[in-house]
Scaffold this motif. Structure first.
Motif, short mmCIF file in Angstrom:
data_model
loop_
_atom_site.label_atom_id
_atom_site.label_comp_id
_atom_site.label_asym_id
_atom_site.label_seq_id
_atom_site.Cartn_x
_atom_site.Cartn_y
_atom_site.Cartn_z
N GLU A 6 0.41 -1.51 0.09
CA GLU A 6 -0.23 -0.14 -0.17
C GLU A 6 0.88 1.21 0.10
OE1 GLU A 6 -3.04 0.16 2.63
OE2 GLU A 6 -3.67 -2.11 2.51
N LEU A 7 1.93 1.38 0.44
CA LEU A 7 2.97 1.85 1.14
C LEU A 7 3.57 2.44 -0.37
CD1 LEU A 7 4.27 4.83 2.09
CD2 LEU A 7 5.81 2.72 3.54
N ALA A 8 3.98 1.62 -0.98
CA ALA A 8 4.63 1.83 -2.66
C ALA A 8 3.66 2.03 -3.49
CB ALA A 8 5.44 0.54 -2.45
N GLY A 9 2.20 1.92 -3.54
CA GLY A 9 1.34 1.92 -4.83
C GLY A 9 0.74 4.00 -3.28
N LEU A 10 1.14 4.14 -3.09
CA LEU A 10 0.50 5.43 -2.57
C LEU A 10 2.42 6.81 -3.22
CD1 LEU A 10 -0.10 5.38 1.51
CD2 LEU A 10 -2.05 5.59 -1.05
N LEU A 11 3.50 5.59 -3.34
CA LEU A 11 4.04 6.75 -4.07
C LEU A 11 4.26 6.20 -4.66
CD1 LEU A 11 6.86 5.52 -1.39
CD2 LEU A 11 6.06 7.40 -0.80
N VAL A 12 4.35 5.43 -5.75
CA VAL A 12 3.64 5.40 -6.89
C VAL A 12 2.60 6.01 -7.28
CG1 VAL A 12 4.01 4.77 -9.21
CG2 VAL A 12 5.28 3.37 -7.41
N GLY A 13 2.06 6.18 -7.16
CA GLY A 13 0.77 7.59 -7.28
C GLY A 13 0.94 8.89 -7.45
N GLU A 14 1.46 8.90 -6.29
CA GLU A 14 1.91 10.57 -5.98
C GLU A 14 3.25 10.89 -6.97
OE1 GLU A 14 1.19 12.58 -3.09
OE2 GLU A 14 -0.48 11.92 -3.20
N LEU A 15 3.90 10.45 -7.42
CA LEU A 15 4.97 10.58 -8.08
C LEU A 15 4.72 10.24 -9.71
CD1 LEU A 15 8.48 8.88 -6.08
CD2 LEU A 15 8.03 11.30 -6.21
N HIS A 16 3.95 9.35 -9.59
CA HIS A 16 3.87 9.25 -11.34
C HIS A 16 2.53 9.26 -11.85
CE1 HIS A 16 7.65 7.89 -12.45
NE2 HIS A 16 7.79 7.21 -10.58
N SER A 17 0.91 8.25 -11.61
CA SER A 17 -0.26 8.37 -11.11
C SER A 17 -0.51 7.44 -10.90
CB SER A 17 -0.26 8.69 -13.14
OG SER A 17 0.01 7.11 -13.48
N PRO A 18 -2.00 7.63 -10.45
CA PRO A 18 -2.28 6.55 -10.29
C PRO A 18 -2.45 5.47 -10.88
CG PRO A 18 -3.86 8.03 -9.21
CD PRO A 18 -2.39 8.33 -10.79
N ASP A 19 -2.79 5.11 -12.31
CA ASP A 19 -3.04 4.31 -13.04
C ASP A 19 -1.43 3.33 -13.02
OD1 ASP A 19 -5.01 4.34 -13.61
OD2 ASP A 19 -4.55 5.47 -15.64
N ALA A 20 -0.48 4.03 -13.16
CA ALA A 20 0.85 3.69 -13.03
C ALA A 20 1.19 2.65 -11.95
CB ALA A 20 1.67 4.72 -13.18
N ALA A 21 0.82 3.31 -10.70
CA ALA A 21 0.94 2.51 -9.29
C ALA A 21 -0.11 1.20 -9.77
CB ALA A 21 -0.05 3.60 -7.41
N THR A 22 -0.93 0.95 -10.11
CA THR A 22 -1.99 -0.25 -10.33
C THR A 22 -1.15 -0.59 -11.06
OG1 THR A 22 -3.97 0.57 -10.16
CG2 THR A 22 -4.27 -1.42 -10.24
N ALA A 23 -0.70 -0.64 -12.24
CA ALA A 23 0.77 -0.69 -13.44
C ALA A 23 1.21 -1.34 -12.92
CB ALA A 23 0.71 -0.60 -14.83
N ALA A 24 1.81 -0.82 -11.95
CA ALA A 24 3.18 -1.40 -10.82
C ALA A 24 3.09 -2.64 -10.57
CB ALA A 24 3.85 -0.31 -10.11
#
Length: 122
Positions: A6-24
């Motif tokens: 979840e933390l990784a998802g939040l960080l990727v979502g902030e730095l890139h986009s929510p879609d990128a976080a979901t894909a990652a």
């Protein structure tokens, strides 16, 4: 583990986009949870003198998967190296037919390091 995801998802979502976080996250779970290969694997073209068969130990050092020949031998002896899905157990093994055929071979060290090697004669 779920909190880390979840933390990784939040960080990727902030730095890139929510879609990128979901894909990652989906890629992480597919590779590390499902034991499948990553979708993107770096390819490295290697030049080899005609008639030479490159040793796996030497190539592990050349591609940066081991700091020295000794470390590469240890990785092989511990069962941490796979070539095209087959665990390498012989520290004197070479890539053999891959050099002749020119087909790419998949090298995996541990669970996280992958590289496709394509040998070309020079």
């Amino acid at each position: 583990m779920e909190v880390k995801k979840e933390l990784a998802g939040l960080l990727v979502g902030e730095l890139h986009s929510p879609d990128a976080a979901t894909a990652a996250r989906a890629e992480f779970e597919r590779v590390f949870g499902g034991g499948q290969l990553p979708e993107e694997i770096e390819e490295d073209n290697r030049e080899v003198p005609v008639g030479e068969r490159p040793l796996i130990v030497r190539e592990l050092v050349e591609i940066g998967f081991a700091a020295s020949n000794s470390e590469a031998r240890r990785l092989i002896q511990q069962g941490g190296v796979k070539v095209d899905g087959q665990t390498v157990t012989d520290i004197n093994a070479d890539f053999g037919g891959a050099v002749i055929s020119g087909k790419p071979v998949l090298v995996q060290v541990g669970k996280r390091r992958f590289k496709r090697l394509r040998f070309q004669g020079k």
